[in-house]
Design an enzyme around this catalytic site. Structure first.
Site, PDB file in Angstrom:
ATOM      1  N   ASP A 102       0.817  -1.220   0.000  1.00  0.00           N
ATOM      2  CA  ASP A 102       0.000   0.000   0.000  1.00  0.00           C
ATOM      3  C   ASP A 102       0.853   1.273   0.000  1.00  0.00           C
ATOM      4  O   ASP A 102       0.702   2.142   0.864  1.00  0.00           O
ATOM      5  CB  ASP A 102      -0.943   0.009   1.214  1.00  0.00           C
ATOM      6  N   HIS A 105       0.429  -2.823  13.869  1.00  0.00           N
ATOM      7  CA  HIS A 105       0.601  -3.002  12.434  1.00  0.00           C
ATOM      8  C   HIS A 105      -0.437  -2.116  11.744  1.00  0.00           C
ATOM      9  O   HIS A 105      -1.605  -2.465  11.625  1.00  0.00           O
ATOM     10  CB  HIS A 105       0.411  -4.468  12.053  1.00  0.00           C
ATOM     11  N   LYS A 151     -13.076  -7.178   8.959  1.00  0.00           N
ATOM     12  CA  LYS A 151     -14.206  -6.608   9.683  1.00  0.00           C
ATOM     13  C   LYS A 151     -14.204  -5.095   9.461  1.00  0.00           C
ATOM     14  O   LYS A 151     -13.184  -4.516   9.105  1.00  0.00           O
ATOM     15  CB  LYS A 151     -14.103  -6.899  11.184  1.00  0.00           C
ATOM     16  N   GLU A 165     -11.504  -1.616  -3.172  1.00  0.00           N
ATOM     17  CA  GLU A 165     -10.957  -0.840  -2.063  1.00  0.00           C
ATOM     18  C   GLU A 165      -9.962   0.195  -2.572  1.00  0.00           C
ATOM     19  O   GLU A 165      -9.655   0.284  -3.753  1.00  0.00           O
ATOM     20  CB  GLU A 165     -10.293  -1.759  -1.035  1.00  0.00           C
ATOM     21  N   HIS A 212      -3.384  -1.494  -5.152  1.00  0.00           N
ATOM     22  CA  HIS A 212      -3.330  -0.499  -4.089  1.00  0.00           C
ATOM     23  C   HIS A 212      -2.357   0.616  -4.476  1.00  0.00           C
ATOM     24  O   HIS A 212      -1.272   0.756  -3.937  1.00  0.00           O
ATOM     25  CB  HIS A 212      -2.955  -1.099  -2.749  1.00  0.00           C
TER      26      HIS A 212
END
Length: 328
Positions: free
Chosen positions: A29, A83, A107, A212, A282
């Site tokens: 990322d 993290h 989640k 995402e 990403h």
């Protein structure tokens, strides 16, 4: 057939073999910024991983942003191990703004927070990250969105907006206050990308609905939204890829090259892996010294799926859609 197999690529790319450059550092990322003559790279890691470079080729590891986890984090994610995910870095009003994510995997027990600094050089006596805590938080059984993967962006009136999101009911954008530390009132929320998915399936295996990491890049009179589809972080089973859409308005609607709305599963394919590089995605995008770049991670098949940094120069076709060029 999966939805991503039906879309037509923006540009026929063999990008993962010849037109991108693998950097010999392990990253997830990645985002980047330049201060004076130095590039600083921030990515997912213990306390947020940091690297610096003078030439985009040779990278030195710098101290992590947080030696210890922020004091508020356990109230969101109990027993958090420091993290920290998916940072985003910007320079505004003589201050560096670093948004970052904390979450429980798969989640929407998540939050996006903010830290600021006046310099990025760890050797500068003024170097000190100040944590401002939560900007946006998602709560299970309350929200159908996930507060991770932030990206700060500004519209044509210099109004700040935070794009973010992962899986669930799509990617979101919310208006921020001018201090960039909180959501503006009255609240203004928009969905900027969405794919159909079955909510009976967990986020670890959401079927064809995974998306995402929105990143908004203003260019050519458009706001381009780059985002990642499908599954990251699964080694050779990673199906991550980058698609793109654009809009004349920062809040959308964003459409792909065929005119399909990103809120209806649209997205024009820009980057995907192959047998040598798994799960390319990403991304973030920037202009440095008059050139546009896109950076992302991909898993090196020759190194047992180690995630490495990839950099391409962005060019633009006659219809003002992005295409990729090698980094020279």
């Amino acid at each position: 057939m999966k939805l991503y197999q039906k879309i037509q690529p923006l540009f026929l790319l063999l990008i993962m073999t010849t037109s991108s450059w693998a950097q010999d550092i392990t990253v997830h990322d990645p985002v980047m910024i330049k201060q004076k003559d130095t590039y600083y790279l921030y990515c997912t890691g213990q306390g947020i991983s940091v690297f610096s470079s003078k030439d985009l080729k040779n990278w030195n590891q710098e101290p992590a942003i947080f030696k210890e986890k922020p004091v508020w984090v356990d109230s969101v994610v109990p027993d958090f191990n420091n993290h920290i995910w998916a940072p985003d870095v910007s320079f505004h009003n003589n201050t560096y703004y670093l948004y970052y994510s904390v979450s429980a995997f798969a989640k929407n027990t998540s939050a996006i927070a903010l830290a600021t600094n006046t310099t990025l050089n760890p050797k500068d006596p003024a170097y000190k990250w100040v944590d401002h805590g939560i900007v946006v938080q998602s709560v299970p059984n309350r929200d159908m969105w996930n507060a991770i993967d932030p990206n700060l962006t500004f519209d044509e009136n210099n109004t700040p907006w935070l794009a973010f999101g992962s899986f669930w009911d799509g990617l979101k954008m919310v208006k921020l206050n001018p201090d960039l530390k909180s959501v503006a009132q009255p609240e203004q929320w928009y969905t900027i990308s969405k794919r159909k998915r079955t909510f009976e399936l967990a986020d670890t295996d959401p079927g064809d609905g995974a998306l995402e990491a929105p990143f908004i890049f203003k260019k050519n009179g458009y706001y381009y939204q780059f985002l990642s589809w499908d599954l990251c972080c699964r080694g050779e089973k990673s199906t991550y890829k980058v698609v793109v859409g654009r809009s004349k308005s920062i809040t959308g609607p964003y459409v792909d090259k065929d005119g399909k709305s990103l809120n209806e599963g649209g997205g024009t394919l820009l980057i995907q892996g192959n047998e040598n590089w798994y799960g390319a995605g990403h991304n973030s995008a920037y202009t440095f010294d008059g050139k546009d770049y896109i950076i992302y991670h991909a898993y090196d098949a020759k190194q047992k799926g180690r995630p490495v940094l990839k950099i391409n120069q962005l060019k633009w076709d006659t219809d003002l859609w992005p295409i990729l060029e090698p980094l020279n």
